[in-house]
Design an enzyme around this catalytic site. Structure first.
Site, short mmCIF file in Angstrom:
data_model
loop_
_atom_site.label_atom_id
_atom_site.label_comp_id
_atom_site.label_asym_id
_atom_site.label_seq_id
_atom_site.Cartn_x
_atom_site.Cartn_y
_atom_site.Cartn_z
N LYS A 90 38.25 43.60 39.45
CA LYS A 90 37.87 42.22 39.21
C LYS A 90 37.25 41.59 40.47
O LYS A 90 37.24 42.21 41.54
CB LYS A 90 39.09 41.42 38.74
CG LYS A 90 39.68 41.94 37.42
CD LYS A 90 38.65 42.01 36.30
CE LYS A 90 39.24 42.02 34.90
NZ LYS A 90 39.70 43.36 34.42
C1 LIG Z 1 40.78 43.08 33.13
C2 LIG Z 1 40.94 42.28 31.91
C3 LIG Z 1 42.19 41.95 31.38
C4 LIG Z 1 43.48 42.56 31.85
O1 LIG Z 1 43.73 42.56 33.17
P1 LIG Z 1 44.71 43.63 33.85
O2 LIG Z 1 45.03 42.97 35.14
O3 LIG Z 1 43.96 44.91 34.02
O4 LIG Z 1 45.91 43.76 32.97
C5 LIG Z 1 42.24 41.11 30.29
N1 LIG Z 1 41.14 40.62 29.73
C6 LIG Z 1 39.92 40.93 30.18
C7 LIG Z 1 38.72 40.33 29.53
C8 LIG Z 1 39.77 41.78 31.28
O5 LIG Z 1 38.55 42.11 31.71
#
Ligand SMILES: *Cc1c(COP(=O)(O)O)cnc(C)c1O
Length: 397
Positions: free
Chosen positions: A186
């Protein structure tokens, strides 16, 4: 959206600070920690970044969505409307509460279509969860109005949209609750981590307790704690929060690089009349984590996607054919495969997935290519990439 690309001294210093001090847990050990509260510091920094009253850090973005919904009372048998273009995590987080994900079509914003949301509302609907995919948003004003009219919660999965805004408000801060992920891919990362943000004091308090076994965190060194209600463990550790604390300080720098690189590629592709771009609603500004564009049809899109790979244009994705973000490739969800028994109410609630067609979503996802914008590219590399992309696309249209 890769916080992992620019990673170094600052992060190391914050992590070493925690290791030198020795308290890896975010709660308690007040005396031993000598004033080190990385999670609290990160929550305060995120309050500023996201212009919100309350932030509750949790262990992941998936946990953030579950905790957000639970904190607002969403549970067994409740329906949550969400888009067909998303990440499996949004679906999983609803299922974890015994609630029912109701998938609906997206429009040319690549976010949920307000008309599809309205058409899906039933007496069981409790919440609408928008997913701000690839750094941008749908028509949030209209969605907000629909939620107000039908007395529904508006929850934002803004995991992919750190830094995007709508009428000046950070994505994630518009609905009743917003959810973020700080996993390794992210925009900023903790390694693993997430956050729930809200301006609602009661939801915040619920999130704080629920994500730590229902502890109410009263008293110094947790001395006077009770359990007002059942909770689970979705805590973040001080080590993860320390990484995030270094990263959040660099967020404005990350966003500026993203925008610069995005703009160079977008301007190059704009020369091709057959290329169009995702619609960003009036008043919205993308986070520039991805550049999303449409080609004339599925066949051309497949050819371009393949030729990008052959020509070294990496990190561009055709979600129609890969299995990352679109219901079309999620057989384990449409024909629900679970390790353990699922309630008959939820099973029944999900039967629509076996037959429902997402024709409108197909229309956009089939022709969409989504290119990740990296932070580590030099200006020269970005220009060279943009030229290659133009060349490849032109060769197929
Ligand atoms: C990455 C992501 C998540 C989940 O995040 P994690 O920290 O990997 O559990 C949820 N929704 C979206 C749209 C994402 O891109």
């Amino acid at each position: 959206m890769p916080g992992f690309e620019l990673f170094g001294e600052l992060e190391r210093k914050e992590v070493n600070d925690v290791l030198d001090n020795g308290v890896l847990m975010r709660y308690g050990f007040d005396g031993m920690r000598n004033g080190h509260w990385k999670s609290k510091e990160l929550e305060a920094a995120l309050q500023e970044s996201f212009k919100t009253k309350h932030v509750q850090l949790v262990s992941s973005g998936t946990a953030a969505v579950s905790v957000a919904l639970a904190s607002a009372g969403v549970g067994a048998g409740d329906e949550v409307i969400m888009p067909a273009f998303t990440f499996v995590a949004s679906f999983e987080a609803i299922m974890m509460l015994g609630a029912i994900p109701v998938l609906v079509d997206i429009d040319d914003t690549l976010a949920v279509d307000p008309k599809a949301v309205e058409a899906a509302i039933t007496s069981k609907t409790k919440a609408v969860m928008v997913v701000q995919m690839c750094g941008s948003m749908g028509d949030m004003d209209t969605i907000q109005t629909i939620c107000d009219t039908h007395n529904l919660l508006l929850v934002e999965d803004a995991c992919q949209a750190i830094g995007g805004t709508y009428h000046g408000k950070p994505l994630g801060s518009i609905g009743d609750l917003g959810c973020f992920s700080f996993d390794f891919v992210k925009t900023i990362t903790c390694g693993e981590g997430g956050a729930v943000i809200t301006n609602n004091e009661a939801y915040y308090t619920n999130a704080d307790h629920y994500s730590d076994h229902g502890h109410d965190h009263v008293g110094n060194d947790r001395g006077a704690e009770t359990h007002p209600f059942l909770g689970y463990n979705f805590r973040i550790s001080e080590l993860h929060a320390a990484v995030g604390l270094a990263q959040v300080k660099r967020l404005p720098e990350f966003l500026a690089i993203q925008k610069k690189n995005y703009t160079i590629i977008r301007e190059a592709l704009s020369q091709i009349p057959e290329v169009s771009f995702r619609t960003v609603p009036e008043g919205g500004e993308e986070s520039y984590a991805f550049l999303n564009f449409f080609l004339p049809d599925l066949e051309i899109t497949r050819k371009v996607s393949e030729a990008f790979k052959q020509n070294g244009v990496d990190v561009c994705f055709h979600y129609y054919d890969n299995n990352w973000h679109y219901i079309r490739k999620w057989d384990h969800l449409t024909n629900l495969k679970s390790l353990f028994p699922i309630s008959s109410e939820v099973k029944k609630g999900l039967e629509y997935l076996k037959t429902k067609e997402f024709t409108q979503s197909d229309h956009y996802i089939a022709r969409n290519i989504s290119c990740l914008i990296k932070l580590s590219w030099s200006e020269e590399e970005v220009k060279e990439r943009a030229n290659k992309m133009v060349h490849v696309i032109k060769s197929f249209i």
